[in-house]
Motif scaffolding. Structure first.
Motif, mmCIF file in Angstrom:
data_model
loop_
_atom_site.group_PDB
_atom_site.id
_atom_site.type_symbol
_atom_site.label_atom_id
_atom_site.label_comp_id
_atom_site.label_asym_id
_atom_site.label_seq_id
_atom_site.Cartn_x
_atom_site.Cartn_y
_atom_site.Cartn_z
ATOM 1 N N UNK A 5 0.826 -1.238 -0.215
ATOM 2 C CA UNK A 5 -0.007 -0.158 -0.073
ATOM 3 C C UNK A 5 0.930 1.205 -0.029
ATOM 4 N N UNK A 6 1.902 1.365 0.819
ATOM 5 C CA UNK A 6 2.863 2.419 0.939
ATOM 6 C C UNK A 6 3.501 2.681 -0.439
ATOM 7 N N UNK A 7 4.017 1.581 -1.399
ATOM 8 C CA UNK A 7 4.583 1.817 -2.536
ATOM 9 C C UNK A 7 3.728 2.069 -3.579
ATOM 10 N N UNK A 8 2.557 1.520 -3.429
ATOM 11 C CA UNK A 8 1.355 1.843 -4.575
ATOM 12 C C UNK A 8 1.044 3.333 -4.454
ATOM 13 N N UNK A 9 0.810 3.808 -3.292
ATOM 14 C CA UNK A 9 0.427 5.202 -3.069
ATOM 15 C C UNK A 9 1.631 6.064 -3.500
ATOM 16 N N UNK A 10 2.811 5.804 -3.523
ATOM 17 C CA UNK A 10 3.823 6.625 -3.987
ATOM 18 C C UNK A 10 3.844 6.492 -5.506
ATOM 19 N N UNK A 11 3.738 5.418 -6.055
ATOM 20 C CA UNK A 11 3.467 5.195 -7.633
ATOM 21 C C UNK A 11 2.595 6.150 -8.201
ATOM 22 N N UNK A 12 1.395 5.941 -7.467
ATOM 23 C CA UNK A 12 0.299 6.638 -7.907
ATOM 24 C C UNK A 12 0.208 8.237 -7.977
#
Length: 230
Positions: free
Chosen positions: A109-116
């Motif tokens: 979730x933390x990495x996905x939010x950064x990617x988005x």
């Protein structure tokens, strides 16, 4: 330190070891899963998203039991791995596996939010200059999402330190081998007069959790400022 006995110190050191390897082992898969969910559109994307977050919804004991069925010495994966000398059940490696799976959703979730949050135009501009996809990712995307990666890794480490249900179901509670901090607290609470030792480990757990949250916030802000050039 005199306020912690040998068994408590053993649990702390084992927890640090398990959490480190759980975080390190989960990180490549977490990055891949986050990238797939953030950038790719494919059949089964919703299923992948559900599987990634399933450990957050299932009771930890259920997750531990499923791991025992799959990676136990008689399980389909466990039996095959045992042939090459890799054993998870009732070993510290199994504790690391259980902790990695339970911490995986927080990391993703933390990495996905950064990617988005990354502007796709920056990546497209790099691609139009002739950079191959792997170079675009390593030189443009990766530096921009570094705060999310570090925050996800730190949170996963903290989650792994506190994992109990899946771990004790999968690898039991063997002092010096699979007894992490939560398992040791549980064991101390079953012994009359050992409440002091349990309380000391509770204090250690609280300090580690708060330190991890604070570190994740500080690291994210500093790296974000460095990336933005502020």
């Amino acid at each position: 330190m005199g306020w912690l006995g040998a068994e408590a110190w053993s649990a702390i050191l084992l927890s640090l070891k398990v959490s480190f390897w759980a975080t390190l082992g989960a990180l490549p898969f977490g990055l891949l899963a986050a990238y797939a969910l953030a950038r790719w559109r494919f059949p089964g994307r919703g299923l992948l998203n559900g599987l990634v977050h399933l450990p957050l919804i299932l009771p930890p004991v259920v997750t531990g039991y499923l791991l025992l069925l799959a990676f136990g010495t008689r399980g389909p994966l466990g039996a095959a791995l045992a042939e090459v000398g890799i054993v998870f059940a009732f070993r510290w490696t199994g504790a690391a596996l259980a902790a990695a799976i339970m911490a995986f959703p927080l990391m993703v979730r933390a990495i996905r939010l950064s990617l988005e949050a990354v502007d796709p135009g920056l990546e497209q501009a790099s691609a139009t200059l002739g950079a191959p996809p792997w170079r675009v990712f390593t030189t443009v995307t990766l530096p921009l999402i570094l705060p999310g990666i570090l925050a996800g890794a730190i949170l996963a480490f903290a989650k792994a330190m506190g994992e109990f249900g899946a771990t004790i179901t999968f690898v039991s509670n063997i002092p010096g081998q699979t007894q992490t901090i939560p398992s040791a607290i549980y064991a101390f609470l079953q012994v009359p007069g050992a409440e002091g030792a349990a309380l000391a480990l509770v204090a250690v757990s609280v300090v580690v959790a708060l330190a991890a949250l604070a570190l994740a916030e500080v690291v994210s802000r500093r790296v974000a400022r460095r990336v933005s050039g502020a």
